[in-house]
Design an enzyme around this catalytic site. Sequence first.
Site, PDB file in Angstrom:
ATOM      1  N   ARG A 154      22.560  13.400  36.519  1.00 63.73           N
ATOM      2  CA  ARG A 154      23.752  14.384  37.037  1.00 63.73           C
ATOM      3  C   ARG A 154      25.191  14.235  35.931  1.00 63.73           C
ATOM      4  O   ARG A 154      25.618  13.092  35.562  1.00 63.73           O
ATOM      5  CB  ARG A 154      24.247  13.496  38.240  1.00 63.73           C
ATOM      6  CG  ARG A 154      25.828  14.300  38.950  1.00 63.73           C
ATOM      7  CD  ARG A 154      25.690  13.769  40.250  1.00 63.73           C
ATOM      8  NE  ARG A 154      26.331  11.855  39.511  1.00 63.73           N
ATOM      9  CZ  ARG A 154      27.322  11.905  39.908  1.00 63.73           C
ATOM     10  NH1 ARG A 154      28.700  13.091  39.356  1.00 63.73           N
ATOM     11  NH2 ARG A 154      27.746  10.972  39.166  1.00 63.73           N
ATOM     12  N   ARG A 161      24.949   8.594  29.519  1.00 59.46           N
ATOM     13  CA  ARG A 161      24.783   7.616  30.526  1.00 59.46           C
ATOM     14  C   ARG A 161      23.361   7.213  30.668  1.00 59.46           C
ATOM     15  O   ARG A 161      23.482   5.656  29.984  1.00 59.46           O
ATOM     16  CB  ARG A 161      24.791   7.613  32.135  1.00 59.46           C
ATOM     17  CG  ARG A 161      26.470   8.487  31.894  1.00 59.46           C
ATOM     18  CD  ARG A 161      26.943   9.167  33.523  1.00 59.46           C
ATOM     19  NE  ARG A 161      27.991   8.640  33.677  1.00 59.46           N
ATOM     20  CZ  ARG A 161      28.901   9.428  34.924  1.00 59.46           C
ATOM     21  NH1 ARG A 161      27.703   9.724  35.964  1.00 59.46           N
ATOM     22  NH2 ARG A 161      30.259   9.058  35.211  1.00 59.46           N
ATOM     23  N   HIS A 173      25.199   3.614  35.840  1.00 62.55           N
ATOM     24  CA  HIS A 173      26.417   3.728  34.739  1.00 62.55           C
ATOM     25  C   HIS A 173      26.093   2.379  33.587  1.00 62.55           C
ATOM     26  O   HIS A 173      25.921   1.973  34.329  1.00 62.55           O
ATOM     27  CB  HIS A 173      27.447   3.530  35.828  1.00 62.55           C
ATOM     28  CG  HIS A 173      28.616   3.968  35.285  1.00 62.55           C
ATOM     29  ND1 HIS A 173      28.802   3.262  34.332  1.00 62.55           N
ATOM     30  CD2 HIS A 173      29.049   4.432  35.176  1.00 62.55           C
ATOM     31  CE1 HIS A 173      30.630   3.542  33.771  1.00 62.55           C
ATOM     32  NE2 HIS A 173      30.336   4.773  34.431  1.00 62.55           N
ATOM     33  N   HIS A 204      23.964   4.151  39.991  1.00 62.91           N
ATOM     34  CA  HIS A 204      24.880   4.442  40.015  1.00 62.91           C
ATOM     35  C   HIS A 204      24.939   5.940  41.223  1.00 62.91           C
ATOM     36  O   HIS A 204      26.051   6.208  41.817  1.00 62.91           O
ATOM     37  CB  HIS A 204      25.568   5.577  39.700  1.00 62.91           C
ATOM     38  CG  HIS A 204      27.114   5.920  38.965  1.00 62.91           C
ATOM     39  ND1 HIS A 204      28.232   5.069  39.352  1.00 62.91           N
ATOM     40  CD2 HIS A 204      27.296   7.088  38.158  1.00 62.91           C
ATOM     41  CE1 HIS A 204      29.099   6.279  39.750  1.00 62.91           C
ATOM     42  NE2 HIS A 204      29.504   7.549  39.090  1.00 62.91           N
ATOM     43  N   HIS A 205      23.848   6.775  41.192  1.00 65.34           N
ATOM     44  CA  HIS A 205      23.990   7.967  41.516  1.00 65.34           C
ATOM     45  C   HIS A 205      22.291   8.212  41.960  1.00 65.34           C
ATOM     46  O   HIS A 205      21.688   8.579  41.226  1.00 65.34           O
ATOM     47  CB  HIS A 205      24.491   9.308  40.807  1.00 65.34           C
ATOM     48  CG  HIS A 205      24.283  10.563  42.197  1.00 65.34           C
ATOM     49  ND1 HIS A 205      25.351  10.917  42.515  1.00 65.34           N
ATOM     50  CD2 HIS A 205      23.533  11.472  41.854  1.00 65.34           C
ATOM     51  CE1 HIS A 205      25.678  12.217  43.350  1.00 65.34           C
ATOM     52  NE2 HIS A 205      23.967  12.308  42.988  1.00 65.34           N
ATOM     53  N   ARG A 258      34.948   3.268  26.803  1.00 66.70           N
ATOM     54  CA  ARG A 258      34.640   3.964  25.422  1.00 66.70           C
ATOM     55  C   ARG A 258      35.415   5.535  25.084  1.00 66.70           C
ATOM     56  O   ARG A 258      34.970   4.880  23.308  1.00 66.70           O
ATOM     57  CB  ARG A 258      32.800   4.197  25.789  1.00 66.70           C
ATOM     58  CG  ARG A 258      32.256   3.053  25.627  1.00 66.70           C
ATOM     59  CD  ARG A 258      30.902   2.782  26.086  1.00 66.70           C
ATOM     60  NE  ARG A 258      30.771   3.248  27.945  1.00 66.70           N
ATOM     61  CZ  ARG A 258      29.914   4.290  28.566  1.00 66.70           C
ATOM     62  NH1 ARG A 258      29.095   4.750  28.199  1.00 66.70           N
ATOM     63  NH2 ARG A 258      30.027   4.801  30.096  1.00 66.70           N
ATOM     64  N   GLU A 297      34.520   5.366  31.440  1.00 68.92           N
ATOM     65  CA  GLU A 297      33.783   6.087  30.143  1.00 68.92           C
ATOM     66  C   GLU A 297      35.104   6.494  29.409  1.00 68.92           C
ATOM     67  O   GLU A 297      34.604   6.082  28.324  1.00 68.92           O
ATOM     68  CB  GLU A 297      33.466   7.135  30.678  1.00 68.92           C
ATOM     69  CG  GLU A 297      31.233   7.376  30.343  1.00 68.92           C
ATOM     70  CD  GLU A 297      30.628   7.978  31.419  1.00 68.92           C
ATOM     71  OE1 GLU A 297      31.329   8.646  32.224  1.00 68.92           O
ATOM     72  OE2 GLU A 297      29.322   7.675  31.663  1.00 68.92           O
TER      73      GLU A 297
END
Length: 700
Positions: free
Chosen positions: A563, A421, A384, A523-524, A400, A397
Amino acid sequence: MSKQPTKQNKGNMTGLLLMVLAAIITIVIAFPVTDSIRKMIKDNIKYIAGTYSATEQGFGGKVKATVVVGDNGIESVLFDGPKETPDIGGAAILKINEQMKAAPDTEFDAVSGATVTSGGLKGALKKALLKARGKEVEEDIEVKSADIVVIGAGGAGMSAAIQAAQDGATNVVILEKMPITGGNTVRATGGLNASQTPYQKRDGIEDSNDLFYEDTMKGGKNLNDPELVRTLVENSAAAVDWVNDIGGDLSVVGQFGGASVKRIHRPSDTSAVGPMLVKTLNAKLDELGIPVLLETKATKIIADADGKIIGVEAEDEDGSFIINTKAVILATGGFGSNPDMVVKYAPQLSGFITTNHIGATGDGIEMALELGAGLTDIEQIQTHPTVNPDTATMYTEGVRGNGAILVNNDGNRFVNELETRDVVSAAILEQPNEESWLVFDTAVRESLSAIEKYINEGIIVEANTIEELAQKTGINKENLVATMNKYATMQSAGEDSNFGRKSMEVPLTKAPYFAGLAKPAIHHTMGGVKINTQTQVLKEDGSAIPGLFAAGEVVGGVHGGNRLGGNAVADIVVFGRISGDNANEYVLANGGNTERTITANDEDTNFVPQDIKTDLADGSYKGIAKGFGGDVDVTFTVKNGIVNDLTINGGKETAEIGGKAITKIKRNIQSTGEFKVDSVAGASITSKAVSDAINNATLQ
Ligand code: ADP
């Protein structure tokens, strides 16, 4: 030959003993046993580096000792005894832990008045030290049994267990290593992506499973497993219905990055999806009576000689035990909080911070690998772009999206802030010090309530002028002023001639101004265990491991190389349910259902968070108090008499004690709906700090 000593031997032995005794006396007279000699004797014992735990009976239940051995000997000794009487055994544990923190030792004096607890602790420590010397230690292993063991109580595991029970499974049990359910799922902010839903139809949105498929493949750089993506999209509408049927609320459809049309289904009050989903799943588990064994970590999945799954090894505060089972559903989530594993598979991410909960350590991947499971896209990790490096707070997000720009320490913009991202993360890492500043004005602040939370946390710099902002942040002043002027001009002209940003919401000219330090964070983890569309775990050669299913972030292939927001929640519900269906089918074909014998290990297991009601005025609150290792802070916001976004941070508290206590206190507050802090045994200082911090916050 007999080992019985003969008379002759006995005579020789006595002589020998006398000689040894004389030698010892001589040594003792010449060198009295000083503390330093005693320490040398202890240090001469060879301990093997690692972490060792053992339990022994205390007063109220089992007490546990954990010994950490480093390259230079014992580094720490920590005791735990959650079932001891708080004021007696609990207080004794706290006292001994404090002594051990100051000077780790292999011995300690019993605390008067708490002799039973002290004795238990000594016994546990002795066993742990034996283990640290490589000795086998006998601990009674209890054997339980279930038809389906689900490992992990995040969104995937809870959906799986509920679905299996809805299909008729009667003996399902969930193991969860943390003191609460929810994992990373509870942190999900967006929603659930689904196509061809009645909600889209209601809003006149034209979507199709094919379009959802194409968007997901494109977003994932076509690395995704096409069959898994097909399964995801085709079951997505049913997933929305299912969540709503079991009491959830996914009825508002919104637009999210990477989706061609409005597709993300969110709660009607536009609150974050994670807490709503976890609350709904917890309540359904409770209704179905499915036991969730909290603070119970699965350590190994057991297979028979033919590779068929037959059990799970697990450990809780009472020690290790085994659950014999027919099927296992692996739903342990990702490995975003396991730096070693991240670096092993993606060396370029060394030193990255993480937005993940501390339990995301990839245990499921390790356990599956031991059984010969294959992995898919394991090196694919999403970062992220905007996370505060000190607190790991993720700036949504929306900051922004609502107008903020990114500048580097030189005061220059360097990317279209609304890029995907991965593009924004990569651009930040090319800047000096691999960091950036999220810069915005009062107009942006007023547009997004989430910003108040960041300001409360103390991670946002505020200034009346751009010059002052530069001075306070250390950003190059001349360049920052020029950048802001240029941006305002471009915004009014409606074209970003520097980076082609499409939407420039505001000119960023309304003082005061704000800046928050932002770095990319893990993040993931998109890769993981290899599965087929029935969620069976596959070996490298494509054959299924009989009885082993997996769903959620532990699995690879659904998201490919990137993702899309909204696809993780779709993933956990869709594949969680499919794993529940298939595990149930498998049980029916392999001996059938049995009656449940395992009960939850905690009366508060399936806790359903209540609204915390208050008469405080709407607004944001923060309170700080001194804890055991440092400051404990409490933040929350109030809207219409209801407390939201409650966070309790005790960053410097000992993870095993204060950290766990904070989680327990938060759970108690959420389950009673009242700001009531009961002292947690063994962590009274931390408990008091939380209570003081809440009082300080409410005094505002
Ligand atoms: P998903 O989104 O795939 O459901 P989550 O991160 O939400 O993933 O949930 C995974 C859950 O699994 C977490 O609550 C985590 O604490 C739990 N977990 C991870 N490893 C283990 C383990 N070894 N034993 C029991 N629970 C585990």
